[in-house]
Design a protein around this motif. Structure first.
Motif, PDB file in Angstrom:
ATOM      1  N   SER A  81       1.748  -9.051  -6.550  1.00 50.89           N
ATOM      2  CA  SER A  81       2.345  -8.421  -8.390  1.00 50.89           C
ATOM      3  C   SER A  81       3.027  -7.226  -8.619  1.00 50.89           C
ATOM      4  CB  SER A  81       1.721  -9.449 -10.043  1.00 50.89           C
ATOM      5  OG  SER A  81       0.653  -8.264  -9.842  1.00 50.89           O
ATOM      6  N   LEU A  82       2.389  -6.340  -7.701  1.00 46.07           N
ATOM      7  CA  LEU A  82       2.820  -5.026  -7.535  1.00 46.07           C
ATOM      8  C   LEU A  82       4.546  -4.780  -6.993  1.00 46.07           C
ATOM      9  CD1 LEU A  82       1.547  -2.481  -8.030  1.00 46.07           C
ATOM     10  CD2 LEU A  82       1.232  -2.590  -5.556  1.00 46.07           C
ATOM     11  N   ALA A  83       5.418  -4.934  -7.949  1.00 41.78           N
ATOM     12  CA  ALA A  83       6.384  -4.605  -7.905  1.00 41.78           C
ATOM     13  C   ALA A  83       6.805  -3.915  -7.377  1.00 41.78           C
ATOM     14  CB  ALA A  83       6.884  -4.408  -9.622  1.00 41.78           C
ATOM     15  N   LYS A  84       6.263  -2.241  -7.152  1.00 44.05           N
ATOM     16  CA  LYS A  84       7.016  -1.017  -6.943  1.00 44.05           C
ATOM     17  C   LYS A  84       6.598  -0.903  -5.827  1.00 44.05           C
ATOM     18  CE  LYS A  84       2.415   1.307  -8.871  1.00 44.05           C
ATOM     19  NZ  LYS A  84       2.549   2.850  -9.652  1.00 44.05           N
ATOM     20  N   ALA A  85       6.139  -1.448  -5.176  1.00 43.82           N
ATOM     21  CA  ALA A  85       5.806  -1.590  -3.727  1.00 43.82           C
ATOM     22  C   ALA A  85       7.136  -2.269  -2.831  1.00 43.82           C
ATOM     23  CB  ALA A  85       4.306  -1.798  -3.366  1.00 43.82           C
ATOM     24  N   TRP A  86       6.875  -4.002  -3.632  1.00 45.71           N
ATOM     25  CA  TRP A  86       8.234  -4.246  -3.222  1.00 45.71           C
ATOM     26  C   TRP A  86       9.596  -3.794  -3.013  1.00 45.71           C
ATOM     27  CZ3 TRP A  86       6.720  -8.090  -0.356  1.00 45.71           C
ATOM     28  CH2 TRP A  86       5.526  -9.043  -0.038  1.00 45.71           C
ATOM     29  N   LEU A  87       9.504  -3.245  -4.112  1.00 48.87           N
ATOM     30  CA  LEU A  87      10.677  -2.131  -4.034  1.00 48.87           C
ATOM     31  C   LEU A  87      11.296  -1.366  -3.175  1.00 48.87           C
ATOM     32  CD1 LEU A  87      12.965  -1.524  -6.856  1.00 48.87           C
ATOM     33  CD2 LEU A  87      12.003  -0.211  -7.181  1.00 48.87           C
ATOM     34  N   ASP A 143     -10.211  -2.283  -1.323  1.00 43.82           N
ATOM     35  CA  ASP A 143      -9.211  -3.297  -2.501  1.00 43.82           C
ATOM     36  C   ASP A 143      -8.501  -2.631  -3.229  1.00 43.82           C
ATOM     37  OD1 ASP A 143     -10.155  -5.030  -0.044  1.00 43.82           O
ATOM     38  OD2 ASP A 143     -11.801  -5.096  -1.775  1.00 43.82           O
ATOM     39  N   VAL A 144      -8.171  -1.665  -3.408  1.00 40.61           N
ATOM     40  CA  VAL A 144      -7.894  -1.423  -4.643  1.00 40.61           C
ATOM     41  C   VAL A 144      -5.590  -0.915  -4.671  1.00 40.61           C
ATOM     42  CG1 VAL A 144      -7.231   0.939  -6.061  1.00 40.61           C
ATOM     43  CG2 VAL A 144      -9.227  -0.020  -5.489  1.00 40.61           C
ATOM     44  N   ALA A 145      -5.330  -1.815  -4.364  1.00 41.33           N
ATOM     45  CA  ALA A 145      -3.363  -2.055  -3.978  1.00 41.33           C
ATOM     46  C   ALA A 145      -2.651  -0.636  -4.231  1.00 41.33           C
ATOM     47  CB  ALA A 145      -3.324  -3.006  -4.844  1.00 41.33           C
ATOM     48  N   ALA A 146      -3.033  -0.214  -5.526  1.00 44.37           N
ATOM     49  CA  ALA A 146      -2.184   0.984  -6.149  1.00 44.37           C
ATOM     50  C   ALA A 146      -2.735   1.805  -5.059  1.00 44.37           C
ATOM     51  CB  ALA A 146      -2.794   1.151  -7.573  1.00 44.37           C
ATOM     52  N   LEU A 147      -4.348   2.173  -4.396  1.00 47.19           N
ATOM     53  CA  LEU A 147      -4.276   3.552  -3.730  1.00 47.19           C
ATOM     54  C   LEU A 147      -3.586   3.510  -2.858  1.00 47.19           C
ATOM     55  CD1 LEU A 147      -5.887   5.667  -3.226  1.00 47.19           C
ATOM     56  CD2 LEU A 147      -7.681   4.877  -3.119  1.00 47.19           C
ATOM     57  N   HIS A 148      -3.909   2.028  -2.330  1.00 52.11           N
ATOM     58  CA  HIS A 148      -2.202   1.896  -0.589  1.00 52.11           C
ATOM     59  C   HIS A 148      -1.053   2.434  -0.967  1.00 52.11           C
ATOM     60  CE1 HIS A 148      -5.789   0.659   1.934  1.00 52.11           C
ATOM     61  NE2 HIS A 148      -5.709  -0.386   1.080  1.00 52.11           N
ATOM     62  N   TYR A 149      -0.654   2.091  -2.028  1.00 51.10           N
ATOM     63  CA  TYR A 149       1.020   2.032  -2.188  1.00 51.10           C
ATOM     64  C   TYR A 149       0.962   3.801  -2.710  1.00 51.10           C
ATOM     65  CZ  TYR A 149       5.039   2.539  -5.722  1.00 51.10           C
ATOM     66  OH  TYR A 149       5.972   3.803  -5.833  1.00 51.10           O
ATOM     67  N   LYS A 152       3.337  -0.105   6.733  1.00 50.84           N
ATOM     68  CA  LYS A 152       2.617  -0.421   5.934  1.00 50.84           C
ATOM     69  C   LYS A 152       1.526   0.641   5.173  1.00 50.84           C
ATOM     70  CE  LYS A 152       2.070   0.150  11.387  1.00 50.84           C
ATOM     71  NZ  LYS A 152       1.635   0.944  12.847  1.00 50.84           N
ATOM     72  N   ALA A 153       1.637   0.749   4.519  1.00 48.15           N
ATOM     73  CA  ALA A 153       0.463   0.703   3.466  1.00 48.15           C
ATOM     74  C   ALA A 153       1.584   0.205   2.786  1.00 48.15           C
ATOM     75  CB  ALA A 153       1.089   2.827   2.421  1.00 48.15           C
ATOM     76  N   TYR A 154       2.374  -0.413   1.750  1.00 50.31           N
ATOM     77  CA  TYR A 154       3.211  -0.610   0.808  1.00 50.31           C
ATOM     78  C   TYR A 154       3.160  -2.099   1.563  1.00 50.31           C
ATOM     79  CZ  TYR A 154       6.256   3.503  -0.341  1.00 50.31           C
ATOM     80  OH  TYR A 154       6.482   4.566  -0.771  1.00 50.31           O
ATOM     81  N   LEU A 155       3.173  -3.034   2.690  1.00 51.92           N
ATOM     82  CA  LEU A 155       2.479  -4.197   2.581  1.00 51.92           C
ATOM     83  C   LEU A 155       0.488  -4.073   2.548  1.00 51.92           C
ATOM     84  CD1 LEU A 155       4.651  -4.200   6.036  1.00 51.92           C
ATOM     85  CD2 LEU A 155       5.168  -5.178   4.333  1.00 51.92           C
TER      86      LEU A 155
END
Length: 510
Positions: free
Chosen positions: A128-134, A94-100, A117-120
């Motif tokens: 709110s993880l802007a860099k993933a959307w970017l 459940d750690v978003a930054a790790l998937h990013y 897939k990882a960014y999604l």
């Protein structure tokens, strides 16, 4: 700067420097960005549950190792790093930054589909993880799907409305779509909200440059450089200002800005391309090749780099390498047939392979090339050049034949002279020597005394030759009554002739 930040900026560079040759599009479509409004880690009552965090020191260590592998261009080192990150993701799902971060490594491995897939997944866990959307938007732009890129940036802004890079992404999409007025309006809105948004300045200036309003583009970049603290350290601002100066025919200033951009970011491919183009214009083939080879090392599948490097190699006489680069560019971007024209120039003007050059022009047209009038003119010029070349070849062939004939005649003459010299040498050596059984050599005769002598000397006159005495004739001949050499009578012949009168007396007595 961490690898995460560096790759995020690298993706953003596509937006900031749109108009410079883009990266090659990936083949897989982008999945629809998920607008996840509820944190999946939330409990039934809506309160967020604590999320277990992976060991930060180890994650940063893995990212550092991945960054080193990317810089060293050793992709094989990335796979074990990725596998360890995936293991951590299974422990801490459940750690978003790790998937990013996993998505960043997938991008370094050129695996766009799994990177998406990882960014999604990261945006599912933390919208709110802007860099993933970017990065999702940047990947969509690379694939040519501008609508999906817009939706990714829009979804990101809905969760991170104050992120300056997401609005820059949208400005870039509008510019690529040719919606310049909307791009200008959005850029001005972004600058109204954040006057220090360098990305907005960058794209706004490029929109004005697209419109041909170079003075306004120049004003925008000068304002950013003069009003934003630290803007002078932004490589993209200097690169884009260099583009403006180039459009204003201020080549010296343009080169200064491109050089400054490369000082700030030695791996800024766009600046390398513009500087390389200037060197090509100046026929600095070696300088252009050196710069473009660096760019190719960074982006080996960028067709624009390969084509320009091919031009540099052509100038250096490295024709086969140039042809290979043009063909590779066509493989990477089949939708752009222009490299066929580069091939035609190379094959026709430099390699004199006119049939191949004409075939390249035909291939350009067959692939959908739109410069039909130019292609028709080139075809006509190539056919004339081929005819002229064939006539030249025929003239050269005839000259070669004449030269060969002259060489053969000279060879035969030399051989004849050598033989004559040998005869003269043999004759000179034989003079005064006793006549051999096989006779004296050419240019000498056996004289009356039995030695080899020059023809015409005493004792060398032959049968029928003029003489004044027997000594003039060769052995066996004498000087006759007619003053020519004749056979001498045998010694007994005179006695027989003198006895003949007695025979008459005998006849009379009878």
């Amino acid at each position: 700067m961490s690898m995460v930040d560096k790759l995020s900026v690298a993706s953003l560079a596509i937006l900031l420097l749109a108009g410079c040759p883009p990266k090659q599009p990936a083949g897989s479509p982008v999945d629809q960005p998920v607008d996840a409004g509820v944190d999946q880690a939330a409990g039934e009552d809506g309160a967020s549950s604590p999320v277990a965090e992976p060991p930060e020191q180890r994650v940063q260590g893995l990212l550092s190792e991945a960054e080193e592998a990317v810089q060293a261009r050793e992709p094989a080192r990335l796979q074990p790093i990725l596998e360890e990150m995936q293991g951590l993701a299974r422990q801490f799902p459940d750690v978003a930054a790790l998937h990013y971060d996993i998505g960043v490594v997938y991008e370094a491995l050129n695996d766009r589909l799994n990177a998406r897939k990882a960014y999604l997944r990261a945006t599912d866990l933390d919208p709110s993880l802007a860099k993933a959307w970017l990065n999702l938007g940047a990947l969509a732009e690379e694939s040519g799907d501008l609508e999906r890129a817009w939706r990714a940036y829009e979804a990101g802004r809905s969760h991170a409305p104050d992120d300056p890079d997401l609005v820059v992404g949208q400005i870039g999409v509008l510019r690529k779509q040719g919606r310049t007025e909307e791009a200008i309006a959005l850029a001005r809105q972004a600058l109204g909200q954040n006057a220090n948004n360098i990305g907005a300045y960058n794209n706004l200036g490029l929109v004005y440059l697209d419109q041909g309003n170079v003075d306004l583009a120049n004003f925008i970049y000068q304002k950013a450089l003069n009003s934003i603290e630290g803007a002078d350290s932004n490589a993209y601002l200097h690169c884009n200002l260099g583009r403006v100066y180039k459009a204003m025919d201020k080549e010296y200033l343009a080169q200064q800005e491109f050089d400054r951009a490369l000082q700030l970011d030695p791996e800024l491919v766009a600046a390398m391309l513009f500087l390389g183009d200037a060197r090509l214009d100046n026929h600095d083939w070696e300088g252009a090749a050196e710069l473009l080879e660096r760019a190719r090392d960074l982006e080996p599948d960028n067709p624009a780099i390969l084509v320009n490097l091919g031009i540099a190699y052509r100038g250096l006489g490295r024709f086969e390498e140039a042809a290979a680069l043009y063909k590779r560019a066509l493989e990477l971007d089949p939708g752009n047939p222009d490299p066929y024209l580069n091939l035609a120039v190379l094959q026709g003007d430099h390699m004199r392979a006119y049939d191949a050059a004409l075939a390249s022009v035909d291939a350009y047209l067959a692939a959908g090339g739109t410069r039909t009038e130019l292609a028709a003119q080139w075809r006509a010029d190539l056919e004339k050049s081929r005819e002229k070349y064939e006539r030249e070849l025929e003239r050269k062939r005839r000259r070669a034949e004449r030269e060969k004939q002259r060489e053969e005649e000279a060879r035969l003459a030399a051989e004849h002279e050598a033989r004559q010299a040998a005869i003269r040498a043999a004759a000179e050596a034989a003079l005064g020597q006793a006549c051999p059984a096989e006779g004296c050599p050419e240019l000498t005769v056996c004289n009356r005394a039995g030695v080899c002598a020059e023809p015409g000397s005493p004792g060398t006159a032959g049968m029928g030759d003029a003489c004044s005495s027997d000594d003039d004739c060769v052995a066996g001949l004498g000087c006759g009554a007619d003053a020519v050499c004749v056979e001498q009578a045998a010694p007994g012949a005179a006695e027989e002739t003198e006895a003949a009168p007695g025979a008459a007396e005998e006849t009379e007595a009878a």
